[in-house]
Design a protein around this motif. Structure first.
Motif, PDB file in Angstrom:
ATOM      1  N   ASP A  10      -4.809   2.543  -1.034  1.00  0.00           N
ATOM      2  CA  ASP A  10      -4.752   0.533  -1.051  1.00  0.00           C
ATOM      3  C   ASP A  10      -5.897   0.195  -2.422  1.00  0.00           C
ATOM      4  OD1 ASP A  10      -4.978  -1.941  -0.873  1.00  0.00           O
ATOM      5  OD2 ASP A  10      -5.047  -2.411   1.268  1.00  0.00           O
ATOM      6  N   THR A  61       1.008  -0.915  -0.285  1.00  0.00           N
ATOM      7  CA  THR A  61       0.257   0.182   0.099  1.00  0.00           C
ATOM      8  C   THR A  61       0.695   1.397  -0.186  1.00  0.00           C
ATOM      9  OG1 THR A  61       0.102  -0.045   2.762  1.00  0.00           O
ATOM     10  CG2 THR A  61      -1.570  -1.543   0.725  1.00  0.00           C
ATOM     11  N   ILE A  90      -6.886  -2.767  -3.297  1.00  0.00           N
ATOM     12  CA  ILE A  90      -8.116  -3.504  -3.122  1.00  0.00           C
ATOM     13  C   ILE A  90      -9.013  -2.515  -2.321  1.00  0.00           C
ATOM     14  CG2 ILE A  90      -8.401  -5.627  -1.749  1.00  0.00           C
ATOM     15  CD1 ILE A  90      -5.977  -6.607  -1.735  1.00  0.00           C
ATOM     16  N   THR A  91      -8.558  -2.129  -1.214  1.00  0.00           N
ATOM     17  CA  THR A  91      -9.652  -1.377  -0.776  1.00  0.00           C
ATOM     18  C   THR A  91      -9.844  -0.163  -0.775  1.00  0.00           C
ATOM     19  OG1 THR A  91      -8.221  -0.583   1.491  1.00  0.00           O
ATOM     20  CG2 THR A  91      -8.748  -2.640   1.742  1.00  0.00           C
ATOM     21  N   THR A  92      -9.134   0.950  -1.110  1.00  0.00           N
ATOM     22  CA  THR A  92      -9.451   2.147  -1.576  1.00  0.00           C
ATOM     23  C   THR A  92      -9.967   2.481  -3.306  1.00  0.00           C
ATOM     24  OG1 THR A  92      -6.786   3.509  -1.872  1.00  0.00           O
ATOM     25  CG2 THR A  92      -8.274   3.187   0.106  1.00  0.00           C
TER      26      THR A  92
END
Ligand SMILES: [Zn+2]
Length: 287
Positions: free
Chosen positions: A247, A233, A249-251
């Motif tokens: 990130d 990240t 994946i998450t953001t």
């Protein structure tokens, strides 16, 4: 419609590729893409001057900005070239690469300083010119005795540039083991530096300064890359010091705003980001 003020542009991010893991590219390219966007014309020039993958990225970021390709497509194009050159270093599938491998591709082996070894005891001076300062450096600290906890990156860099490589041959003739010093002259300012961090107590200095022919140039801390649990990240720091987390994946394609960069010892906290630890920092020239 009201005009947006350019400097409050929200940073963007790269979406992680779950088929061909892309987090190492996402973290490093997210920082570079947002830096580039702050002054695209000048950064395209600097990226091109540096050459290598960084030069390719400068051109591709322009295509992204023109709406010709997405950031992910740009990443995939660069990645394809890297994979073709070194398939074992830049694999596809559920594999990750390392930031130092990406850095070696991003920044070709260009040197920005010349060093000369001298002896402080007998004034011996060797006639070799050492190629010293590169855009990618590994900021490894050999022992905690040599470098106490909380040493600043600027001190590390100073030491790195002034440490000789050999013992003095002239002193050796009289039975004295004397390490040579390096006198380094920075000949050109590196527009970007990526420092691989291997010591957890190194304080990320807010800026690095270089004297080039009597003129002072400053590089500012603009990004931190974090690694752990087979994922990377990053944090991007805007020109005004605002800090953003990304990130893939998450953001996804956006970044999350965090607190502003703090002064002094608080910056030791930047070694951690959730479960992950800092593996590299990126400094960029103040334009
Ligand atoms: Zn000597």
């Amino acid at each position: 419609m009201p005009h947006l003020i350019p400097h409050v542009r929200k940073p963007v991010g790269l979406i992680w590729d779950s088929e061909n893991w892309s987090c190492a590219y996402d973290a490093s390219f997210t920082i570079l893409a947002n830096l580039w966007a702050e002054d695209s014309q000048r950064w395209t020039g600097y990226f091109g001057h540096m050459g290598g993958v960084l030069g390719e990225l400068g051109v591709l970021f322009q295509s992204v900005s023109d709406g010709m390709v997405t950031l992910e497509t740009a990443r995939n194009l660069v990645r394809r070239g890297m994979n073709a050159r070194q398939p074992d270093h830049f694999p596809y599938g559920s594999n990750t690469t390392s930031i130092d491998r990406i850095a070696q591709q991003l920044f070709p082996s260009k040197h920005f300083a010349v060093g000369r070894q001298v002896c402080r005891r007998c004034h011996f001076c060797d006639d070799k010119g050492y190629r010293m300062l590169e855009s990618y450096l590994s900021a490894g600290l050999k022992s905690t005795d040599e470098y106490p906890d909380g040493v600043h990156l600027t001190s590390w860099l100073e030491r790195y540039l002034s440490r000789g490589k050999q013992f003095c041959p002239s002193c050796r003739l009289v039975g004295v083991r004397q390490k040579l010093d390096m006198q380094t002259q920075v000949t050109e300012v590196p527009p970007i530096m990526l420092l691989d961090i291997t010591h957890k107590r190194l304080v990320f200095s807010e800026e690095l300064c270089f004297n080039v022919g009597g003129r002072l140039f400053k590089l500012k801390l603009r990004g931190i890359i974090y690694g752990g649990q087979a994922h990377f990240t990053c944090r991007f720091i805007q020109k005004d010091g605002s800090m953003w987390f990304h990130d893939g994946i998450t953001t996804g394609n956006s970044c999350i705003r965090e607190n502003r960069l703090q002064d002094g010892e608080d910056r030791l906290q930047l070694h951690k980001c959730g479960e992950k630890s800092a593996v590299a920092v990126i400094y960029a020239l103040v334009l």
